[in-house]
Design a protein around this motif. Sequence first.
Motif, PDB file in Angstrom:
ATOM      1  N   PRO A   1       0.032   0.227 -17.262  1.00 23.61           N
ATOM      2  CA  PRO A   1      -0.964  -0.851 -17.124  1.00 23.61           C
ATOM      3  C   PRO A   1      -1.101  -1.294 -15.672  1.00 23.61           C
ATOM      4  O   PRO A   1      -0.185  -1.127 -14.857  1.00 23.61           O
ATOM      5  CB  PRO A   1      -0.395  -1.966 -18.002  1.00 23.61           C
ATOM      6  N   LEU A   2      -2.221  -1.864 -15.341  1.00 25.02           N
ATOM      7  CA  LEU A   2      -2.535  -2.246 -13.971  1.00 25.02           C
ATOM      8  C   LEU A   2      -1.461  -3.154 -13.368  1.00 25.02           C
ATOM      9  O   LEU A   2      -1.098  -2.999 -12.198  1.00 25.02           O
ATOM     10  CB  LEU A   2      -3.902  -2.931 -13.925  1.00 25.02           C
ATOM     11  N   ARG A   3      -0.933  -4.091 -14.135  1.00 22.14           N
ATOM     12  CA  ARG A   3       0.061  -5.030 -13.597  1.00 22.14           C
ATOM     13  C   ARG A   3       1.315  -4.294 -13.126  1.00 22.14           C
ATOM     14  O   ARG A   3       1.922  -4.672 -12.116  1.00 22.14           O
ATOM     15  CB  ARG A   3       0.426  -6.085 -14.650  1.00 22.14           C
ATOM     16  N   GLU A   4       1.729  -3.240 -13.852  1.00 20.44           N
ATOM     17  CA  GLU A   4       2.897  -2.464 -13.443  1.00 20.44           C
ATOM     18  C   GLU A   4       2.600  -1.622 -12.206  1.00 20.44           C
ATOM     19  O   GLU A   4       3.446  -1.465 -11.322  1.00 20.44           O
ATOM     20  CB  GLU A   4       3.369  -1.571 -14.594  1.00 20.44           C
ATOM     21  N   VAL A   5       1.398  -1.086 -12.152  1.00 18.28           N
ATOM     22  CA  VAL A   5       0.999  -0.304 -10.984  1.00 18.28           C
ATOM     23  C   VAL A   5       0.982  -1.193  -9.746  1.00 18.28           C
ATOM     24  O   VAL A   5       1.478  -0.811  -8.682  1.00 18.28           O
ATOM     25  CB  VAL A   5      -0.385   0.341 -11.206  1.00 18.28           C
ATOM     26  N   GLU A   6       0.425  -2.386  -9.877  1.00 18.55           N
ATOM     27  CA  GLU A   6       0.379  -3.322  -8.749  1.00 18.55           C
ATOM     28  C   GLU A   6       1.786  -3.674  -8.279  1.00 18.55           C
ATOM     29  O   GLU A   6       2.048  -3.753  -7.072  1.00 18.55           O
ATOM     30  CB  GLU A   6      -0.370  -4.587  -9.158  1.00 18.55           C
ATOM     31  N   ARG A   7       2.708  -3.873  -9.223  1.00 16.13           N
ATOM     32  CA  ARG A   7       4.087  -4.236  -8.856  1.00 16.13           C
ATOM     33  C   ARG A   7       4.757  -3.104  -8.071  1.00 16.13           C
ATOM     34  O   ARG A   7       5.371  -3.340  -7.020  1.00 16.13           O
ATOM     35  CB  ARG A   7       4.895  -4.546 -10.121  1.00 16.13           C
ATOM     36  N   VAL A   8       4.638  -1.878  -8.572  1.00 18.17           N
ATOM     37  CA  VAL A   8       5.278  -0.739  -7.913  1.00 18.17           C
ATOM     38  C   VAL A   8       4.685  -0.510  -6.529  1.00 18.17           C
ATOM     39  O   VAL A   8       5.416  -0.308  -5.546  1.00 18.17           O
ATOM     40  CB  VAL A   8       5.149   0.529  -8.784  1.00 18.17           C
ATOM     41  N   ILE A   9       3.356  -0.527  -6.435  1.00 16.56           N
ATOM     42  CA  ILE A   9       2.705  -0.269  -5.149  1.00 16.56           C
ATOM     43  C   ILE A   9       3.058  -1.365  -4.141  1.00 16.56           C
ATOM     44  O   ILE A   9       3.284  -1.085  -2.954  1.00 16.56           O
ATOM     45  CB  ILE A   9       1.179  -0.172  -5.318  1.00 16.56           C
ATOM     46  N   LYS A  10       3.147  -2.597  -4.594  1.00 12.80           N
ATOM     47  CA  LYS A  10       3.521  -3.694  -3.694  1.00 12.80           C
ATOM     48  C   LYS A  10       4.937  -3.503  -3.179  1.00 12.80           C
ATOM     49  O   LYS A  10       5.228  -3.735  -1.999  1.00 12.80           O
ATOM     50  CB  LYS A  10       3.391  -5.032  -4.427  1.00 12.80           C
ATOM     51  N   GLU A  11       5.868  -3.061  -4.061  1.00 13.80           N
ATOM     52  CA  GLU A  11       7.244  -2.819  -3.644  1.00 13.80           C
ATOM     53  C   GLU A  11       7.322  -1.704  -2.605  1.00 13.80           C
ATOM     54  O   GLU A  11       8.237  -1.672  -1.769  1.00 13.80           O
ATOM     55  CB  GLU A  11       8.107  -2.467  -4.859  1.00 13.80           C
ATOM     56  N   LEU A  12       6.356  -0.798  -2.646  1.00 15.49           N
ATOM     57  CA  LEU A  12       6.308   0.306  -1.690  1.00 15.49           C
ATOM     58  C   LEU A  12       5.578  -0.068  -0.409  1.00 15.49           C
ATOM     59  O   LEU A  12       5.422   0.766   0.487  1.00 15.49           O
ATOM     60  CB  LEU A  12       5.625   1.523  -2.331  1.00 15.49           C
ATOM     61  N   GLY A  13       5.113  -1.325  -0.341  1.00 15.15           N
ATOM     62  CA  GLY A  13       4.423  -1.772   0.855  1.00 15.15           C
ATOM     63  C   GLY A  13       2.925  -1.522   0.841  1.00 15.15           C
ATOM     64  O   GLY A  13       2.274  -1.592   1.889  1.00 15.15           O
ATOM     65  N   GLY A  14       2.366  -1.264  -0.344  1.00 14.19           N
ATOM     66  CA  GLY A  14       0.934  -1.015  -0.447  1.00 14.19           C
ATOM     67  C   GLY A  14       0.220  -2.134  -1.191  1.00 14.19           C
ATOM     68  O   GLY A  14       0.802  -3.177  -1.504  1.00 14.19           O
ATOM     69  N   GLU A  15      -1.052  -1.915  -1.477  1.00 11.53           N
ATOM     70  CA  GLU A  15      -1.843  -2.923  -2.192  1.00 11.53           C
ATOM     71  C   GLU A  15      -2.835  -2.236  -3.114  1.00 11.53           C
ATOM     72  O   GLU A  15      -3.239  -1.084  -2.907  1.00 11.53           O
ATOM     73  CB  GLU A  15      -2.588  -3.815  -1.200  1.00 11.53           C
ATOM     74  N   VAL A  16      -3.234  -2.966  -4.177  1.00 13.89           N
ATOM     75  CA  VAL A  16      -4.173  -2.464  -5.176  1.00 13.89           C
ATOM     76  C   VAL A  16      -5.337  -3.436  -5.292  1.00 13.89           C
ATOM     77  O   VAL A  16      -5.134  -4.649  -5.418  1.00 13.89           O
ATOM     78  CB  VAL A  16      -3.493  -2.296  -6.552  1.00 13.89           C
ATOM     79  N   ASP A  17      -6.547  -2.919  -5.235  1.00 20.10           N
ATOM     80  CA  ASP A  17      -7.750  -3.749  -5.369  1.00 20.10           C
ATOM     81  C   ASP A  17      -8.582  -3.206  -6.528  1.00 20.10           C
ATOM     82  O   ASP A  17      -9.092  -2.084  -6.470  1.00 20.10           O
ATOM     83  CB  ASP A  17      -8.559  -3.709  -4.069  1.00 20.10           C
ATOM     84  N   TRP A  18      -8.740  -4.004  -7.586  1.00 18.41           N
ATOM     85  CA  TRP A  18      -9.516  -3.603  -8.767  1.00 18.41           C
ATOM     86  C   TRP A  18     -10.900  -4.251  -8.691  1.00 18.41           C
ATOM     87  O   TRP A  18     -11.064  -5.432  -8.904  1.00 18.41           O
ATOM     88  CB  TRP A  18      -8.783  -3.996 -10.028  1.00 18.41           C
ATOM     89  N   ASP A  19     -11.878  -3.432  -8.324  1.00 22.61           N
ATOM     90  CA  ASP A  19     -13.266  -3.879  -8.234  1.00 22.61           C
ATOM     91  C   ASP A  19     -13.917  -3.641  -9.596  1.00 22.61           C
ATOM     92  O   ASP A  19     -14.557  -2.610  -9.834  1.00 22.61           O
ATOM     93  CB  ASP A  19     -14.000  -3.105  -7.139  1.00 22.61           C
ATOM     94  N   LYS A  20     -13.760  -4.616 -10.476  1.00 15.27           N
ATOM     95  CA  LYS A  20     -14.199  -4.425 -11.857  1.00 15.27           C
ATOM     96  C   LYS A  20     -15.709  -4.257 -11.985  1.00 15.27           C
ATOM     97  O   LYS A  20     -16.174  -3.375 -12.720  1.00 15.27           O
ATOM     98  CB  LYS A  20     -13.718  -5.605 -12.710  1.00 15.27           C
ATOM     99  N   PRO A  21     -16.547  -5.053 -11.294  1.00 16.50           N
ATOM    100  CA  PRO A  21     -18.005  -4.874 -11.434  1.00 16.50           C
ATOM    101  C   PRO A  21     -18.466  -3.471 -11.049  1.00 16.50           C
ATOM    102  O   PRO A  21     -19.335  -2.896 -11.706  1.00 16.50           O
ATOM    103  CB  PRO A  21     -18.574  -5.939 -10.488  1.00 16.50           C
ATOM    104  N   ASP A  22     -17.906  -2.907  -9.970  1.00 14.26           N
ATOM    105  CA  ASP A  22     -18.308  -1.569  -9.528  1.00 14.26           C
ATOM    106  C   ASP A  22     -17.457  -0.469 -10.132  1.00 14.26           C
ATOM    107  O   ASP A  22     -17.642   0.714  -9.827  1.00 14.26           O
ATOM    108  CB  ASP A  22     -18.234  -1.477  -8.003  1.00 14.26           C
ATOM    109  N   LYS A  23     -16.507  -0.869 -10.986  1.00 19.21           N
ATOM    110  CA  LYS A  23     -15.619   0.092 -11.652  1.00 19.21           C
ATOM    111  C   LYS A  23     -14.943   1.014 -10.626  1.00 19.21           C
ATOM    112  O   LYS A  23     -15.002   2.238 -10.725  1.00 19.21           O
ATOM    113  CB  LYS A  23     -16.389   0.889 -12.700  1.00 19.21           C
ATOM    114  N   GLN A  24     -14.260   0.412  -9.656  1.00 12.36           N
ATOM    115  CA  GLN A  24     -13.532   1.161  -8.641  1.00 12.36           C
ATOM    116  C   GLN A  24     -12.159   0.542  -8.432  1.00 12.36           C
ATOM    117  O   GLN A  24     -12.024  -0.681  -8.373  1.00 12.36           O
ATOM    118  CB  GLN A  24     -14.285   1.167  -7.308  1.00 12.36           C
ATOM    119  N   LEU A  25     -11.151   1.408  -8.331  1.00 16.67           N
ATOM    120  CA  LEU A  25      -9.793   0.980  -8.032  1.00 16.67           C
ATOM    121  C   LEU A  25      -9.405   1.530  -6.662  1.00 16.67           C
ATOM    122  O   LEU A  25      -9.430   2.746  -6.445  1.00 16.67           O
ATOM    123  CB  LEU A  25      -8.821   1.507  -9.088  1.00 16.67           C
TER     124      LEU A  25
END
Length: 587
Positions: free
Chosen positions: A202-226
């Motif tokens: 799920p997105l929340r787990e992906v965001e947690r892992v990527i943040k721990e790795l020093g990255g970031e996740v942006d979910w653009d829901k209207p344009d359907k882009q991650l």
Amino acid sequence: MRHVVFSVMILLCAALFPLLPAAAAETGSANPIALLIQGERVKPEVPPQLVNGRTLVPIRVIAEGLGADVKWDQASRTATITRDQKRIVLTLNSRTAVVNGKQVTLDAPPLLQQERMLLPLRFVGEALGATVGWEAGTRTVVVNEPVRLLVNGEDLSAAAKVYQMDGTVYLPLSKITEKLGVKPNLSGVTATKVIDSTTVAPLREVERVIKELGGEVDWDKPDKQLHIKRLVYLEDITANGTTVKVETSAPVTPQHFVLSGPHRIVLDLPATVLSAELRAKLRGSDAVGTIVYGAAADTDDAGEADESDASRAEGDEASAASGPPSWLFADAERMSYAQQASAANEALRLQQTERAEQPLIKEIRYSQFSEAPYTVRVVIELNQKSSYTVTPAADGFTVQLTPAPRKTGFLIVVDAGHGGHDPGAIGTAGNREKDFNLAVAKRVVELLKQYPEFQPVATRSTDVFLELSERVALANEYDADLFISIHANSFSNPNTRGTETYYYNDYSEAFAKIVHKHLVQATGFPDRKMRQYPFYVIKHTKMPAVLTETGFLTNPTENAQLTNPQFQEKVAQALVAAIREYYEAYH
């Protein structure tokens, strides 16, 4: 696109997943197929139908659910489905469909059931652009509009599908972290699902892992882009003997491979960019930086020079040893001739010493190999072939080099057959073949060492056991020029006698002829000829290779000779003479 479109797409997906019991689906099983459309569970008016293990849905479902235009031609019994720039033509009971003018083979043909034309859901759904997935554990078909997945700007949508389920987005986390060049411990990731044999989180787990790795996740829901971003900076490279330390701003797992001519270890660091300091060191338009520089010698040219000089020096020494008789020269001339040979040999020894003293690492280079996707390439160029291991760390990784034996001359691997718990054949006096083999092999090595152009290497110098593959690996790893395996023979008939020489590869035939000639002359035993046979050690070696069967331990006459030290010396000298003749003729 209308919401209803995706309910149909989900139905279509079910047709593409692992086969389900047809009878259960067709008769209203207690385990019906569930549908998820745009992340929400729905109950369509027309449920999926399983026919011959494939999920099909009525044509009206496709027309209404996918927002497509459907036309039925009764005469040709074909259905034409169009939406946007897609046009699909399917024929009743035919496995051949036409998509935008190209024929495609179907897993299941359209069928007529209860006066309804049923179409394969996954094929039609994906052909019209829907994302379709099957969660086997819950017998759920997932259908949603495609979500574009971008990792550091690279579009992974084709290889990494994104699903919407129960109000959240599910992503293939392992594929994402692999693209980011890191292998984190994902055992703590929860609420995962398996869709089409791929584990998604799920997105929340992906965001947690990527943040721990020093990255970031942006979910653009209207344009359907991650958008997922994580860049590592290459900060420094240092080398010390056989260890190379690559320092990065965050963990990264390099992809690596080996090139030859010259020997190079290539490491590609994914999702990595050069630090500002390293960019400043790039060499002009080449955009390549040098971190460590070892020996300034050009190893390719030096290798050619060494080989040429070695040949000349060896030729001079041969002339000194077997040239015109000394009584043809005056004393002064004889001294000059000997001095020339000595000087040539000394020059050869100096060249070999210089090569042996070269540092292992010649040069380390780096560059911003690619920016789409971001990749830094590090090349470790070596003066000597080496194996290596890559060990990850929090601030980069370490490359530990293990140099292969350095080749300094014309290298001959001398293999004493058998050994250790493998005695080989047993002689008429109770003697063991392995002892004869070792005695002759050790003497061959000693005699070869008298010549500076030769570099003899023994597979074994004591009574130890070696696998055949180990003997071959040693010769190939050394990049040997010749391989000779020494044996003695045996047979049930004690009257059987003679000397044999074996080879296998065509490039070994010339060497085998010379060895057999010298060996037969030395033994005086009957000539049992030279033979081609796939013994392991002469089949899998990459250089000219022979296996000798000096004589028969099971014959009393020959065995008495084989156990005689003077005879063993004679055999060793014959093998060395054969090696020298081959060297003079072919090198």
